[in-house]
Structure formats: structure tokens, C-alpha cells
Scaffold this motif. Structure first.
Motif, PDB file in Angstrom:
ATOM      1  N   ASP A 145       0.858  -1.182   0.000  1.00  0.00           N
ATOM      2  CA  ASP A 145       0.000   0.000   0.000  1.00  0.00           C
ATOM      3  C   ASP A 145       0.896   1.235   0.000  1.00  0.00           C
ATOM      4  O   ASP A 145       1.366   1.685   1.063  1.00  0.00           O
ATOM      5  CB  ASP A 145      -0.916  -0.006   1.216  1.00  0.00           C
ATOM      6  CG  ASP A 145      -1.909  -1.145   1.184  1.00  0.00           C
ATOM      7  OD1 ASP A 145      -2.286  -1.569   0.084  1.00  0.00           O
ATOM      8  OD2 ASP A 145      -2.295  -1.628   2.270  1.00  0.00           O
ATOM      9  N   ALA A 146       1.154   1.772  -1.193  1.00  0.00           N
ATOM     10  CA  ALA A 146       2.050   2.923  -1.312  1.00  0.00           C
ATOM     11  C   ALA A 146       1.480   4.148  -0.605  1.00  0.00           C
ATOM     12  O   ALA A 146       2.213   4.925   0.011  1.00  0.00           O
ATOM     13  CB  ALA A 146       2.322   3.220  -2.776  1.00  0.00           C
ATOM     14  N   THR A 147       0.174   4.340  -0.737  1.00  0.00           N
ATOM     15  CA  THR A 147      -0.541   5.402  -0.025  1.00  0.00           C
ATOM     16  C   THR A 147      -1.876   4.832   0.413  1.00  0.00           C
ATOM     17  O   THR A 147      -2.182   3.655   0.173  1.00  0.00           O
ATOM     18  CB  THR A 147      -0.771   6.633  -0.927  1.00  0.00           C
ATOM     19  OG1 THR A 147      -1.720   6.283  -1.958  1.00  0.00           O
ATOM     20  CG2 THR A 147       0.530   7.098  -1.585  1.00  0.00           C
ATOM     21  N   ASP A 148      -2.697   5.655   1.024  1.00  0.00           N
ATOM     22  CA  ASP A 148      -4.034   5.201   1.410  1.00  0.00           C
ATOM     23  C   ASP A 148      -4.877   4.869   0.189  1.00  0.00           C
ATOM     24  O   ASP A 148      -5.841   4.100   0.289  1.00  0.00           O
ATOM     25  CB  ASP A 148      -4.738   6.270   2.236  1.00  0.00           C
ATOM     26  CG  ASP A 148      -4.109   6.448   3.604  1.00  0.00           C
ATOM     27  OD1 ASP A 148      -3.404   5.521   4.050  1.00  0.00           O
ATOM     28  OD2 ASP A 148      -4.308   7.521   4.210  1.00  0.00           O
ATOM     29  N   ALA A 149      -4.530   5.415  -0.971  1.00  0.00           N
ATOM     30  CA  ALA A 149      -5.346   5.214  -2.170  1.00  0.00           C
ATOM     31  C   ALA A 149      -4.695   4.297  -3.199  1.00  0.00           C
ATOM     32  O   ALA A 149      -5.390   3.765  -4.070  1.00  0.00           O
ATOM     33  CB  ALA A 149      -5.651   6.568  -2.825  1.00  0.00           C
ATOM     34  N   ILE A 150      -3.377   4.091  -3.158  1.00  0.00           N
ATOM     35  CA  ILE A 150      -2.665   3.359  -4.209  1.00  0.00           C
ATOM     36  C   ILE A 150      -2.064   2.076  -3.650  1.00  0.00           C
ATOM     37  O   ILE A 150      -1.349   2.080  -2.649  1.00  0.00           O
ATOM     38  CB  ILE A 150      -1.548   4.220  -4.830  1.00  0.00           C
ATOM     39  CG1 ILE A 150      -2.153   5.467  -5.479  1.00  0.00           C
ATOM     40  CG2 ILE A 150      -0.748   3.418  -5.848  1.00  0.00           C
ATOM     41  CD1 ILE A 150      -1.117   6.440  -6.005  1.00  0.00           C
ATOM     42  N   THR A 151      -2.365   0.961  -4.327  1.00  0.00           N
ATOM     43  CA  THR A 151      -1.787  -0.347  -3.998  1.00  0.00           C
ATOM     44  C   THR A 151      -1.033  -0.868  -5.205  1.00  0.00           C
ATOM     45  O   THR A 151      -1.550  -0.867  -6.328  1.00  0.00           O
ATOM     46  CB  THR A 151      -2.876  -1.358  -3.602  1.00  0.00           C
ATOM     47  OG1 THR A 151      -3.546  -0.900  -2.427  1.00  0.00           O
ATOM     48  CG2 THR A 151      -2.277  -2.729  -3.323  1.00  0.00           C
ATOM     49  N   VAL A 152       0.202  -1.309  -4.986  1.00  0.00           N
ATOM     50  CA  VAL A 152       1.044  -1.884  -6.034  1.00  0.00           C
ATOM     51  C   VAL A 152       1.203  -3.372  -5.744  1.00  0.00           C
ATOM     52  O   VAL A 152       1.487  -3.774  -4.610  1.00  0.00           O
ATOM     53  CB  VAL A 152       2.427  -1.202  -6.082  1.00  0.00           C
ATOM     54  CG1 VAL A 152       3.286  -1.806  -7.185  1.00  0.00           C
ATOM     55  CG2 VAL A 152       2.267   0.295  -6.278  1.00  0.00           C
ATOM     56  N   ALA A 153       1.016  -4.212  -6.775  1.00  0.00           N
ATOM     57  CA  ALA A 153       1.080  -5.663  -6.594  1.00  0.00           C
ATOM     58  C   ALA A 153       1.904  -6.303  -7.695  1.00  0.00           C
ATOM     59  O   ALA A 153       2.047  -5.745  -8.792  1.00  0.00           O
ATOM     60  CB  ALA A 153      -0.325  -6.262  -6.569  1.00  0.00           C
ATOM     61  N   ALA A 154       2.458  -7.468  -7.404  1.00  0.00           N
ATOM     62  CA  ALA A 154       3.233  -8.230  -8.386  1.00  0.00           C
ATOM     63  C   ALA A 154       2.947  -9.712  -8.182  1.00  0.00           C
ATOM     64  O   ALA A 154       2.592 -10.147  -7.070  1.00  0.00           O
ATOM     65  CB  ALA A 154       4.728  -7.955  -8.242  1.00  0.00           C
ATOM     66  N   ARG A 155       3.124 -10.488  -9.264  1.00  0.00           N
ATOM     67  CA  ARG A 155       2.884 -11.933  -9.168  1.00  0.00           C
ATOM     68  C   ARG A 155       3.855 -12.690 -10.065  1.00  0.00           C
ATOM     69  O   ARG A 155       4.164 -12.254 -11.171  1.00  0.00           O
ATOM     70  CB  ARG A 155       1.463 -12.286  -9.572  1.00  0.00           C
ATOM     71  CG  ARG A 155       1.192 -13.820  -9.565  1.00  0.00           C
ATOM     72  CD  ARG A 155      -0.112 -14.178 -10.232  1.00  0.00           C
ATOM     73  NE  ARG A 155      -1.233 -13.624  -9.513  1.00  0.00           N
ATOM     74  CZ  ARG A 155      -2.415 -13.359 -10.079  1.00  0.00           C
ATOM     75  NH1 ARG A 155      -2.599 -13.565 -11.368  1.00  0.00           N
ATOM     76  NH2 ARG A 155      -3.395 -12.862  -9.362  1.00  0.00           N
ATOM     77  N   TYR A 156       4.291 -13.848  -9.560  1.00  0.00           N
ATOM     78  CA  TYR A 156       4.972 -14.849 -10.390  1.00  0.00           C
ATOM     79  C   TYR A 156       4.256 -16.177 -10.178  1.00  0.00           C
ATOM     80  O   TYR A 156       4.022 -16.582  -9.038  1.00  0.00           O
ATOM     81  CB  TYR A 156       6.441 -14.992 -10.013  1.00  0.00           C
ATOM     82  CG  TYR A 156       7.088 -16.151 -10.751  1.00  0.00           C
ATOM     83  CD1 TYR A 156       7.464 -16.012 -12.080  1.00  0.00           C
ATOM     84  CD2 TYR A 156       7.271 -17.371 -10.129  1.00  0.00           C
ATOM     85  CE1 TYR A 156       8.022 -17.074 -12.780  1.00  0.00           C
ATOM     86  CE2 TYR A 156       7.830 -18.442 -10.814  1.00  0.00           C
ATOM     87  CZ  TYR A 156       8.206 -18.285 -12.135  1.00  0.00           C
ATOM     88  OH  TYR A 156       8.743 -19.340 -12.834  1.00  0.00           O
TER      89      TYR A 156
END
Length: 230
Positions: A161-172
Motif C-alpha cells: 500500500d504505497a498510499t491510502d489510495a494506491i496499492t502496487v502488486a506483483a505476481r509470479y
């Protein structure tokens, strides 16, 4: 329809058309993980669940598939919360072949079909408030006769959760041992989600996929989403 009956403080009975808890399928991405695509089970079932204060959860299920009129399949699932930051589970199912074959549009009724048991192992790790890690493995315990292989799929997700509004995700994620069938052997990428307000969230995702038994070396996949919650 689904009916849940609380027998006492710890035991409950579920009857109906339900998603059996074989597999966790946790993700903050847009697309579903391979583990869900291959192994999600939604059937007519009856299950008994024992919940010990959300620390230990065990369940046993009998269920019917589209291939059989009787309740010839069963699943055993478990979930353990060892700390506030770690939850993991182990599950067993008597037949994983039908779901995997149907994913490839192979009708088990018209194939050399035999029931094949499967196992599931997963974990959810939250070492800090804004970080989350998910991992899952699902595989057959013996050869599936139709493809004469013992297929396996796995997925690893991470999000922040980079900010209260932005979520960054990754998958392998990846899969193996599907014999002659063309399939995605590995896929990886990332996603960004933006919560416009308390009700609306936008998302974009990119994944690169590699194949087995196909002429293509790989493909670039893009996805977008608009989620409205109320």
C-alpha cells in the motif's frame, strides 16, 4: 442455495451449492491466479467445520460432481493462524483431475478419466501493516490418465500500500507436467490499483506469459478494471 447451521460454539454444518475451501486464491492483482483457474471447486456439497477461535479451522466435505450422481468425492481442509502476521493451510481432495481437464476444455466424460487425488498448501504473510505476501501450491498426487502426467500449479503474490489510495502488486506463477496439452508454463507481471473514493477503485495490470507445446515464445497481456463497492 446454501444453508449454514451452527451446531455449537465450535461446530457448523454447511449444505448446498458451495465453494469448497480447497485453495486460498488470495491476490491483490486483477486476474485470478493459476491455482484458482485450475482447482476451484463449486459443487453440491455437505461439510462439517470446526473453528477454534479462528486460530485453528478444520473442515470435512462430501460433494457431488457433474460426472457422478452420488457423493463419491471428499475434501479435508485445515487453516492455522500461528501469529497475527502468518496464516497457512493444508488441504486434500479426492479428485483434482476433473477440474484440471475442464480448464483445457477436455470433457472428462469423453476422455480416459480416472479420479486423481490432489493436495493444496498455502500461506499468507503480513510482516508489516502495508506489506502482504501470498503463496500457494496445488498438484495432483498421481498421474492423470488422460494426459499421463502429474500436473502442478503454483502462485506467489506480493503487494504494498504505497498510499491510502494506491496499492502496487506483483505476481509470479507457473505450471508444469501437462503432457501434450498447450499450456502457460510461467507468467509474471504487476498491477496498480487506485481507490478514487470509498466506493470506486480503478486498476491496470500487465503480465508476460510463456508457453509449452506452442509455437509462440510468449505473450503480453493487459487488463483493466473498475470496481464499484456498496
Amino acid at each position: 442455495a446454501q444453508f449454514d447451521i451452527k451446531l455449537n460454539d465450535y461446530l457448523s454444518l454447511t449444505v448446498g451449492k458451495v465453494y469448497i475451501p480447497f485453495g486460498r486464491f488470495s491476490t491483490d492483482m486483477i486476474t485470478d491466479p493459476f491455482t484458482e483457474d485450475f482447482a476451484e471447486i463449486c459443487e453440491t456439497a455437505a461439510g462439517l467445520t470446526c473453528n477454534l477461535d479462528d486460530t485453528l479451522i478444520f473442515s470435512a466435505w462430501l460433494y457431488q460432481t457433474d460426472l457422478e450422481e452420488e457423493f463419491n468425492n471428499f475434501a479435508l481442509t485445515s487453516e492455522f493462524r500461528t501469529a497475527d502476521w502468518l496464516t497457512f493451510g493444508v488441504a486434500f481432495v479426492s479428485d483434482i483431475a476433473a477440474g484440471m481437464l475442464q480448464y483445457f476444455d477436455i470433457n472428462p466424460n469423453n476422455a480416459n478419466y480416472d479420479q486423481t487425488a490432489g493436495i493444496n498448501v498455502w500461506f499468507e504473510l503480513t510482516p508489516a501493516e502495508k506489506f502482504r505476501f501470498y503463496g500457494e501450491f496445488i498438484g495432483a498426487l498421481d498421474n492423470i490418465a488422460t494426459i499421463d502426467e502429474t500436473p502442478r500449479v503454483w502462485s506467489f503474490d506480493a503487494s504494498y500500500d504505497a498510499t491510502d489510495a494506491i496499492t502496487v502488486a506483483a505476481r509470479y506463477e507457473g505450471s508444469s507436467s501437462f503432457g501434450y496439452i498447450p499450456y502457460v508454463s510461467s507468467r509474471f507481471g504487476g498491477a496498480v490499483k487506485y481507490a478514487y473514493n470509498d466506493f470506486v477503485t480503478f486498476g491496470v495490470e500487465y503480465m508476460f506469459a510463456e508457453y509449452e507445446n506452442m509455437q509462440e515464445d510468449g505473450s503480453h497481456e493487459f487488463a483493466g478494471s473498475v470496481a464499484i463497492e456498496f
